[in-house]
Scaffold this motif. Sequence first.
Motif, PDB file in Angstrom:
ATOM      1  N   ASP A   1       0.832  -1.209   0.000  1.00  0.00           N
ATOM      2  CA  ASP A   1       0.000   0.000   0.000  1.00  0.00           C
ATOM      3  C   ASP A   1       0.865   1.256   0.000  1.00  0.00           C
ATOM      4  O   ASP A   1       0.560   2.238  -0.689  1.00  0.00           O
ATOM      5  N   GLY A   2       1.959   1.234   0.771  1.00  0.00           N
ATOM      6  CA  GLY A   2       2.844   2.398   0.826  1.00  0.00           C
ATOM      7  C   GLY A   2       3.509   2.684  -0.508  1.00  0.00           C
ATOM      8  O   GLY A   2       3.632   3.834  -0.924  1.00  0.00           O
ATOM      9  N   VAL A   3       3.943   1.625  -1.198  1.00  0.00           N
ATOM     10  CA  VAL A   3       4.590   1.803  -2.501  1.00  0.00           C
ATOM     11  C   VAL A   3       3.601   2.354  -3.523  1.00  0.00           C
ATOM     12  O   VAL A   3       3.904   3.294  -4.270  1.00  0.00           O
ATOM     13  N   VAL A   4       2.407   1.782  -3.555  1.00  0.00           N
ATOM     14  CA  VAL A   4       1.395   2.228  -4.519  1.00  0.00           C
ATOM     15  C   VAL A   4       0.993   3.675  -4.251  1.00  0.00           C
ATOM     16  O   VAL A   4       0.810   4.473  -5.181  1.00  0.00           O
ATOM     17  N   ASN A   5       0.863   4.053  -2.989  1.00  0.00           N
ATOM     18  CA  ASN A   5       0.531   5.434  -2.657  1.00  0.00           C
ATOM     19  C   ASN A   5       1.638   6.402  -3.077  1.00  0.00           C
ATOM     20  O   ASN A   5       1.372   7.529  -3.511  1.00  0.00           O
ATOM     21  N   SER A   6       2.883   5.947  -2.966  1.00  0.00           N
ATOM     22  CA  SER A   6       4.015   6.810  -3.321  1.00  0.00           C
ATOM     23  C   SER A   6       4.180   6.940  -4.829  1.00  0.00           C
ATOM     24  O   SER A   6       4.460   8.027  -5.346  1.00  0.00           O
ATOM     25  N   PHE A   7       4.011   5.823  -5.554  1.00  0.00           N
ATOM     26  CA  PHE A   7       4.264   5.803  -6.993  1.00  0.00           C
ATOM     27  C   PHE A   7       2.989   5.919  -7.839  1.00  0.00           C
ATOM     28  O   PHE A   7       3.070   5.942  -9.058  1.00  0.00           O
ATOM     29  N   LYS A   8       1.826   5.927  -7.176  1.00  0.00           N
ATOM     30  CA  LYS A   8       0.543   5.959  -7.893  1.00  0.00           C
ATOM     31  C   LYS A   8       0.373   4.732  -8.789  1.00  0.00           C
ATOM     32  O   LYS A   8      -0.193   4.804  -9.888  1.00  0.00           O
ATOM     33  N   GLY A   9       0.856   3.619  -8.321  1.00  0.00           N
ATOM     34  CA  GLY A   9       0.741   2.368  -9.069  1.00  0.00           C
ATOM     35  C   GLY A   9       2.041   1.599  -9.019  1.00  0.00           C
ATOM     36  O   GLY A   9       3.013   2.021  -8.380  1.00  0.00           O
ATOM     37  N   ILE A  10       2.070   0.465  -9.717  1.00  0.00           N
ATOM     38  CA  ILE A  10       3.270  -0.359  -9.729  1.00  0.00           C
ATOM     39  C   ILE A  10       3.265  -1.221 -10.992  1.00  0.00           C
ATOM     40  O   ILE A  10       2.206  -1.662 -11.451  1.00  0.00           O
ATOM     41  N   ASP A  11       4.461  -1.434 -11.576  1.00  0.00           N
ATOM     42  CA  ASP A  11       4.592  -2.194 -12.820  1.00  0.00           C
ATOM     43  C   ASP A  11       5.328  -3.519 -12.633  1.00  0.00           C
ATOM     44  O   ASP A  11       5.029  -4.496 -13.310  1.00  0.00           O
ATOM     45  N   ILE A  12       6.314  -3.523 -11.749  1.00  0.00           N
ATOM     46  CA  ILE A  12       7.178  -4.704 -11.581  1.00  0.00           C
ATOM     47  C   ILE A  12       7.342  -4.976 -10.098  1.00  0.00           C
ATOM     48  O   ILE A  12       7.708  -4.073  -9.335  1.00  0.00           O
ATOM     49  N   VAL A  13       7.086  -6.218  -9.692  1.00  0.00           N
ATOM     50  CA  VAL A  13       7.338  -6.643  -8.321  1.00  0.00           C
ATOM     51  C   VAL A  13       8.318  -7.806  -8.359  1.00  0.00           C
ATOM     52  O   VAL A  13       8.089  -8.808  -9.046  1.00  0.00           O
ATOM     53  N   VAL A  14       9.422  -7.657  -7.634  1.00  0.00           N
ATOM     54  CA  VAL A  14      10.436  -8.712  -7.535  1.00  0.00           C
ATOM     55  C   VAL A  14      10.424  -9.252  -6.117  1.00  0.00           C
ATOM     56  O   VAL A  14      10.580  -8.493  -5.151  1.00  0.00           O
ATOM     57  N   ILE A  15      10.225 -10.558  -5.977  1.00  0.00           N
ATOM     58  CA  ILE A  15      10.231 -11.224  -4.674  1.00  0.00           C
ATOM     59  C   ILE A  15      11.496 -12.060  -4.590  1.00  0.00           C
ATOM     60  O   ILE A  15      11.678 -12.990  -5.372  1.00  0.00           O
ATOM     61  N   VAL A  16      12.376 -11.714  -3.668  1.00  0.00           N
ATOM     62  CA  VAL A  16      13.666 -12.394  -3.543  1.00  0.00           C
ATOM     63  C   VAL A  16      13.599 -13.362  -2.370  1.00  0.00           C
ATOM     64  O   VAL A  16      13.432 -12.945  -1.222  1.00  0.00           O
ATOM     65  N   LEU A  17      13.734 -14.657  -2.663  1.00  0.00           N
ATOM     66  CA  LEU A  17      13.587 -15.671  -1.620  1.00  0.00           C
ATOM     67  C   LEU A  17      14.808 -16.552  -1.438  1.00  0.00           C
ATOM     68  O   LEU A  17      14.953 -17.193  -0.413  1.00  0.00           O
ATOM     69  N   GLY A  18      15.675 -16.622  -2.435  1.00  0.00           N
ATOM     70  CA  GLY A  18      16.734 -17.629  -2.428  1.00  0.00           C
ATOM     71  C   GLY A  18      17.620 -17.612  -1.201  1.00  0.00           C
ATOM     72  O   GLY A  18      18.147 -18.642  -0.790  1.00  0.00           O
ATOM     73  N   GLU A  19      17.808 -16.431  -0.570  1.00  0.00           N
ATOM     74  CA  GLU A  19      18.701 -16.359   0.588  1.00  0.00           C
ATOM     75  C   GLU A  19      17.966 -16.545   1.906  1.00  0.00           C
ATOM     76  O   GLU A  19      18.576 -16.599   2.965  1.00  0.00           O
ATOM     77  N   GLY A  20      16.644 -16.575   1.861  1.00  0.00           N
ATOM     78  CA  GLY A  20      15.889 -17.096   2.994  1.00  0.00           C
ATOM     79  C   GLY A  20      15.497 -16.178   4.110  1.00  0.00           C
ATOM     80  O   GLY A  20      14.475 -16.403   4.727  1.00  0.00           O
ATOM     81  N   ASP A  21      16.265 -15.144   4.420  1.00  0.00           N
ATOM     82  CA  ASP A  21      15.956 -14.333   5.604  1.00  0.00           C
ATOM     83  C   ASP A  21      15.041 -13.178   5.229  1.00  0.00           C
ATOM     84  O   ASP A  21      15.463 -12.050   5.056  1.00  0.00           O
ATOM     85  N   MET A  22      13.750 -13.450   5.126  1.00  0.00           N
ATOM     86  CA  MET A  22      12.775 -12.426   4.749  1.00  0.00           C
ATOM     87  C   MET A  22      12.383 -11.558   5.935  1.00  0.00           C
ATOM     88  O   MET A  22      11.711 -10.551   5.774  1.00  0.00           O
ATOM     89  N   GLY A  23      12.742 -11.972   7.142  1.00  0.00           N
ATOM     90  CA  GLY A  23      12.413 -11.193   8.316  1.00  0.00           C
ATOM     91  C   GLY A  23      13.441 -11.419   9.399  1.00  0.00           C
ATOM     92  O   GLY A  23      14.317 -12.278   9.277  1.00  0.00           O
ATOM     93  N   PRO A  24      13.362 -10.659  10.484  1.00  0.00           N
ATOM     94  CA  PRO A  24      14.316 -10.801  11.577  1.00  0.00           C
ATOM     95  C   PRO A  24      14.132 -12.118  12.302  1.00  0.00           C
ATOM     96  O   PRO A  24      13.121 -12.807  12.124  1.00  0.00           O
ATOM     97  N   PRO A  25      15.088 -12.508  13.149  1.00  0.00           N
ATOM     98  CA  PRO A  25      14.983 -13.788  13.849  1.00  0.00           C
ATOM     99  C   PRO A  25      13.826 -13.796  14.831  1.00  0.00           C
ATOM    100  O   PRO A  25      13.472 -12.780  15.421  1.00  0.00           O
ATOM    101  N   HIS A  26      13.212 -14.969  14.966  1.00  0.00           N
ATOM    102  CA  HIS A  26      12.123 -15.147  15.903  1.00  0.00           C
ATOM    103  C   HIS A  26      12.596 -16.011  17.069  1.00  0.00           C
ATOM    104  O   HIS A  26      13.698 -16.544  17.068  1.00  0.00           O
ATOM    105  N   ASP A  27      11.739 -16.141  18.048  1.00  0.00           N
ATOM    106  CA  ASP A  27      12.043 -16.964  19.213  1.00  0.00           C
ATOM    107  C   ASP A  27      12.365 -18.377  18.758  1.00  0.00           C
ATOM    108  O   ASP A  27      11.564 -19.033  18.080  1.00  0.00           O
ATOM    109  N   ALA A  28      13.569 -18.842  19.097  1.00  0.00           N
ATOM    110  CA  ALA A  28      13.986 -20.168  18.657  1.00  0.00           C
ATOM    111  C   ALA A  28      13.180 -21.283  19.315  1.00  0.00           C
ATOM    112  O   ALA A  28      13.229 -22.425  18.875  1.00  0.00           O
TER     113      ALA A  28
END
Length: 432
Positions: free
Chosen positions: A219-246
């Motif tokens: 929502d923030g990106v679309v509001n800033s750019f008034k739309g979107i053309d290309i979305v790249v989702i990078v997953l190969g390296e795995g750490d999409m978020g900070p560490p959680h409770d082990a």
Amino acid sequence: DQAKMEEAIPSQQDYQDEEPKQNLFIPFVNIPRAERVADTKGDFYSYVLEVNDGSKDEIILRRYSQFSDLHTFLAKKFPQHKLPPFPTRTFFKASSKEAIESRRLILQTYIQGICQMEDVRSTPEFFKFLTEKPQVDQADFNANWKGKRVLVLGAHTEIGAEIACQYAGKGPLQVAVAGWDMDRIEKVVHRCFQLESGATVIPFIADLNKMEEIRKTLDGVVNSFKGIDIVVIVLGEGDMGPPHDAERPASFYETDDSPISTNPFDGHPSPPSPSHPRTYQKFEEIADPRSVEVQMVNTMNAMYYSAVYCAHFALPHLKLNMGTLRDESSLIVVSSSAGKTAIPNLALYSGAMHALHGFFDALRGEVTGVSVTMAYPPVKVRPDLPEGLCIEELGISAARIIEGGRLKVKEVAFGQAMSVVQGLMATTIHKA
């Protein structure tokens, strides 16, 4: 007689004078689509060729006129051969979708038929047609990118950062970079600004393992750019978020009422490096069932659910470009060859990757107006790292991923990636 025998024996010079064969391997060529390309003289259609010569995959563009020149040459050189049917040139420019698709199918049958004719495919002219990449005028090339609105989810990773910087270097684009690590995102933004290409770069700090933060980021990106053309989702390296409770699996539905930060300098501390979901160990060595649950859930969150929710929230915005001058939007998923060939000692990771690939292969057949491209960058075996693998040749890999997304191909595959995986499998089996 002795002199005649010696004369009949070919000399080394005889072999040196022979022209080497250009193509001993039967190449596989596919033409998945036609791409509208713009330059300073106007726009036209080129056909995307995916070429595999047995050692590597290449993506090239060829116009109808180049196919026609090749066909004319081959017909004169091999009058004794019955070449495959070739689409005739029309008086009016073929620009309707139906005409372009019809021509694409005939050209694909034609080029695949030529590949089966040994003496024809061995000519230098055909070899050049399949391999030569013409020099592109940078001004014309950047004209294809001007005004594009790009979001890179996972820009805190090495390959994600490289992709973001290469997009920003193409000219006056609008590029949003999102990731959980503030320090890394800050460095990406700094690199992009140093390029002085005229691109607008906006950072978003977000835990992409949380559904609500993904939604707020889109929502923030679309509001800033008034739309979107290309979305790249990078997953190969795995750490999409900070560490959680082990000690407990992370929940994808945990919410945070605070807004997503768009300022990497707002003083929020960066979390420590995460415990990587792509842990290099044998599954049978995870003795505690609770540990299996934690690793399994966290791996699926990082490698599968995050991508599914990224696609879920991105698709409505991408589909808004249908019927406009912006044409078809692009969804690019940077994944891993573990979704193609399972890797020993990475069982949970391989399972998540197979689920991911199944989802996006099905999604590609469901959606209209949005192309779905899967990319498998080359990896290097690193048993000394917790992840077991690392992506190499970042610059080349990022460039090919971006180009594959622009051409809207189904897959951007790297022969080296698969060979490394197979080598890792052979090594593991040998050790066992």
